[in-house]
Design an enzyme around this catalytic site. Sequence first.
Site, PDB file in Angstrom:
ATOM      1  N   THR A 414       0.344  -1.347   0.243  1.00  0.00           N
ATOM      2  CA  THR A 414      -0.564   0.344  -0.051  1.00  0.00           C
ATOM      3  C   THR A 414       1.001   1.305   0.119  1.00  0.00           C
ATOM      4  OG1 THR A 414      -1.338  -0.834   1.116  1.00  0.00           O
ATOM      5  CG2 THR A 414      -1.545   1.354   1.663  1.00  0.00           C
ATOM      6  N   LYS A 492      -7.198   1.575  -3.811  1.00  0.00           N
ATOM      7  CA  LYS A 492      -6.646   1.387  -2.498  1.00  0.00           C
ATOM      8  C   LYS A 492      -6.734   2.430  -1.123  1.00  0.00           C
ATOM      9  CE  LYS A 492      -5.355  -1.597   0.991  1.00  0.00           C
ATOM     10  NZ  LYS A 492      -4.028  -1.764   0.744  1.00  0.00           N
ATOM     11  N   LYS A 560       0.534   5.551   8.455  1.00  0.00           N
ATOM     12  CA  LYS A 560       0.654   5.520   6.943  1.00  0.00           C
ATOM     13  C   LYS A 560      -0.301   5.873   5.679  1.00  0.00           C
ATOM     14  CE  LYS A 560       2.054   1.961   4.862  1.00  0.00           C
ATOM     15  NZ  LYS A 560       1.371   1.466   3.754  1.00  0.00           N
TER      16      LYS A 560
END
Length: 1390
Positions: A414, A492, A560
């Site tokens: 990701t 995503k 993150k």
Amino acid sequence: MENRTVVVGFVGLDKLSLKIAFSLIRSGYRVQAYQEDGSFLKEFCDLGGARCQSPVDATRDASVAIIANDGDDIAYILSAIEGMDKGTVVIIQSQLSPGQVQKIEKNISEKEDVALVDAYIFEGYAETMDRDIIVIASGKKPALERAGPCLSALTDKVHYFENEVGVGSKFKWVNDLLESIHLVASVEATFLGARAGLHPSILYDIISNAAGSSRIFVEMIPKLLTDDSLLINYVNSLLKDAKSVMDAAKAVTFPLPLLAVAYQQLINGCFMKVEGELSPSPTKVYEKMFGMNIRDATNQPSYDPSELARELTATAESVKKIGFIGLGAMGFGMASHLLKSGFSVVAYDVYKPTLVKFSELGGLIGTSPQEISQEVEVLLIMVATEAQAESVLYGDNGALSALPDGASIILCSTVSPGYVTELEQRLKDGSKDLKLVDAPVSGGVIRAAEGTLTIMASGTNEALQGAGSVLSALSEKLYIIKGGCGAASSVKMVNQLLAGVHIASSAEAIAFGARIGIKTRKLFEIIQHSRGYSWMFGNRVPHMLESDYQPYSAIDIFVKDLGIVCNESSKMKIPVHVSVIAHQLFISGSASGWGRYDDSAVVKVYETLTGVKVEGKHAILSTEDVLKSLPDEFGENPMENQDIIGNLNSKVLVVLDDDPTGTQTVHDIQVLTEWSTETLVEQFQKKPTCFFILTNSRALSSDKAVSLTKEICKNLEAAAKQVDGTSFTVVLRGDSTLRGHFPEEADAAVSVLGEMDAWIICPFFLQGGRYTINDVHYVADSDRLIPAGETEFAKDASFGYKSSNLKEWVEEKTKGRIPASSVSSISIDHLRREGPDSVCKHLCNLKKGSVCIVNAASDRDMAVFAAGMIEAERKGKRFLCRTAASFVSARIAIIPKPPLQPKDLGIKRDSCGGLIVVGSYVPKTTKQVEELLSQFGANLKVIEMSVDKVSMKSLEEREGEICRASEMANASIRAFKDTLIITSRKLITGKTPEESLDINYKVSSALVDIVRRIDTRPRYIIAKGGITSSDVATKALKAKSATVIGQALPGVPLWQLGPESKHPSVPYIVFPGNVGDNEALAKVAETWAQPPRCSTKQLLDNAEKGGYAIGAFNVYNMEGVEAVISAAEAESSPAILQIHPGSLKEGGLPLISCCLSAADRARVPITVHFDHGSSKSDLLDALELGFDSVMADGSHLPLDENIMYTKFISSLACEKGILVEAELGRLSGTEDGLTVEEYESKLTDVAQAAKFMDETKIDALAVCIGNVHGKYPPGGPNLRLDLLKELRELTMKKGVSLVLHGASGLSQDLVKECINLGVRKFNVNTEVRSAYMESLKKPQKDLVQVMASAKEAMKVVISEKMHLFGSAGKVLVTSAEALLPRSRSKKKTE
């Protein structure tokens, strides 16, 4: 009240009211309504309702009045209540605050018999509920009871909160909080995705089935994309609701940062002007705010990402070798699955143990990204961050330098879409034709290993073709996203925006709920059926409630991922207000040191900030403190009341025991292991108070347990009909730690026996340390009370559970069919303050078909409940009981008795070892076995049965393992060894509860086979574990019935198996797996182990009491020892093995060992005696070598020296409990090479004897009254019987036994006369030795025959002597207690 006579009046109507009215009409109620604007009245009347002209008309004759009001107009509600009839129950269907409800309640408190219920009624959202109505009702208990029938007619999903107000509003606040945040997050996510180039409809389809989904997203985004006018009303309503929540939070001083910013966005959505339009739609408002037309984007040509994936899978290139970088939690599962799918995978990870583990699975490994990239067709990268991806590609020993031309790189991490776009360009600019696939994954560790991930993939067609087969192998859902590299990462990113916000909003909601006093587990349950639910709420809140922060996805991951959202939104000029706040919450969690915790630990930010605790775990408590805090027990034992006792037999208590350990608290009760109608008729004819039927159903599958329960109940009914005046109550005796087939067995019983007035749930079990206090069930561990749901028992592979609160446990086990709110309970305070009469009243007032929890912390509590239940049964009530063992003994008024020991059963010594069989796997059993081995391992033969071999391997290996164990056990038990057969301690479980039960069955059946093949009769049997003890008794030992004769330890039943069993007289100890402290098994094994040899002192004392003498036979070799033992066992006689210094000199230590071993293994009392110790050195050795008695022979010394010599030895022997015999006077004759001439002989002096015994403290005196060693002279013996009589009188006073050496050659009459005059020990040597010598003269073919002949010859003489001495047959009549050893030193001090 009969439904068809009840009128329900509605004051105010809305859409939900119509559904409520329809449900009531369908249930037979008559409904009537008034509505001010009349908007819903036509539909109401079409359903069958009656129209009224005023609120007063609507409530006239109404037993229940339902007031629906969208606002908070208390005056309107009060006016509606004014003039209501006496006895009306008012249900306020509105969203008033608790304070407003209290004002209304106070205002109507003066109205006669008008009761108030505050109800939050809404339509539930869940696949299994089909939008059923859900009711959260609060109020005083009488009001709830009166409103109950009406509310139950609406739905079976009614949650009652007694003596609370405004609870429904609190639940609604939490739901509104979640709805508000979810709506704003959904809008932000949709606009961010559209700005990133994603088609809104395609994005909607993907997210709706992903972890970022919520009910608001699914329901409202289509309205946003189509500018549906319904969205205007929803946002306006939500703004008002959010304002109520903000006000409530302010009142309790609780920060709601996510709701606060969402509230601002709702204000924008309602009031922002767009092109002069005063009240534009929210769609137009958000289009202006985000600077793009979402409707135009939605109307662009669409495509099907799943169809593109199917096309790719069909045409993808085959791949042989894959490089894989990043074997983290998900990466390892992905790489492992690729191996299983037939790919060659070479992997690298910085963590070396993971590489070793992957290698063990058959994978290839390398030492650097560069090494594993050589000659691969596809390189898959699954690292955590962009920096790590950059390093493995371009860093030292990076992969790019080694990748062959044309290879494909799949980036599954990701990362930001911008990074992927930039990376693709750098690869294009490079010298190699490397292709990049942007393929972030979702689904978690388990789905990674199963190959069922969700993967979004984008890239050039060529790149996708090269990677398609790999992506297909890893995914269950594969979406091909158009737009090139970066497009999949954009999807995503949007998913992670929603997922992160939903986790943070779940934390905010659950913490806020805790602050306003809602039980968080109940809150979780309700929200699952509400519009505020999200996938992340359902997945993460359980971790918050359990304080389980074992990381599945860490806080730092969302630091993150939401960081990517914030950065990318900034670049795209899209404000994401809620996402930014959620990001800050995760940063706060990381800054607090929780970065590596599971992301659900973000709730700790709220806990730390506000001091609230959300976990639903019940605290571990101090046993002493809790028990002291309880009220004093009820003053008298009501089960001692003669009226109660007289009614014990009015109903036979039939206990269906799901394993044999249910007999833990009873004695003198019959247990049946088969249940034919004939057997049950026979049992009922005995008119018992109670009997058990051993079903062992806990070892069965649920279906088999149900069938078995039905069969038994049918047979019980049939049998009871055949025995006049027989009625019975069924108890489903289950595990006190809540394991077993509940509610399946209870449902099965009811299906045969008919509906009960109530199910009684009572798992209290004092001996096992199981207490139920405030409806929470606890398991005592040392000095702590641990909630049952937190113990290892709750993690049972077949019967696991989470709830410690028994009301919640009932709901959990019935899968919501019986809600916790409907479960009744009887508190300890109730039992101790109000007594049995009040219990009876409570039980009689229960609604038919109820479930009732019994709290208890003492046997007296149980007795009070039992007495109340008996009274309720006398009034005609019928109950089905699901209880632990303590209820049974209380219900039938069993008087406890101490644990039984072998002596209580008259158990004598045996020549075989005992058998301990351990099958239970609970940690307590493992600890108990460890302690057993620690204390007695040296004395046990341990045979471990491999669970792997008997449950997972071939039939041949299974059979071999069973044969090995049974043969070893047979040999060990025959060799007098207590034998432990234990399953290997590594627990093997299946993937499902059914598979685990199948493995359990294979293990249990193997143990049964082993025990069945043991032909040697054990001295005792201990079966450890419920299933094990049942199967061993019924299948291995073929017992059809048993009698519970008591307990071996508290909570450990002791059975006497029926005469049809394989070993009917062997004590059978049923040792539950979960009972006792760590030393309990060792204590029982020690108690039932072979008792130590009885002492010579005890033998002589028994002879004194019985008026007979003991033969002490000199032995020289194994044949002599065997002759004595064989004769003693054949004649049931005690005996003494006697070693003379002469024989010791030749036989040495082996002769002593032979004697001691033979004495240990004998079935009759045998002791070992050292005779004629005239050497101090020899005697000191003898005291250390295990002799039971010694003769200190100082007869050759002057009196004073003899006294000193004997006294010295006696003092040493006394410390060891060893009997000392001494000689006063001196016998003539020869024995074993020692000769005393006639002139040296001397008769025993009576006066000297008195002094001698006083000073030496001896136990036995060998006297000289004319007896001799060896053969008597031709004239025969000339014994001074008058002297013997005097000595007898003296020794009787001193407590000393008389011994006569030289018994060989004495006539039978003379021997009998000596016994009558008190001789209790005769030394026998010459005649036995002569028989041995004579046998050697007979020719034999080999030494074995020589031995057998010699043994038989000596045995004949010995047997004759035993009969002559009167000891034959005395073992049978000697009490077991008399055979136990006693300390000689104690006797001396008495």
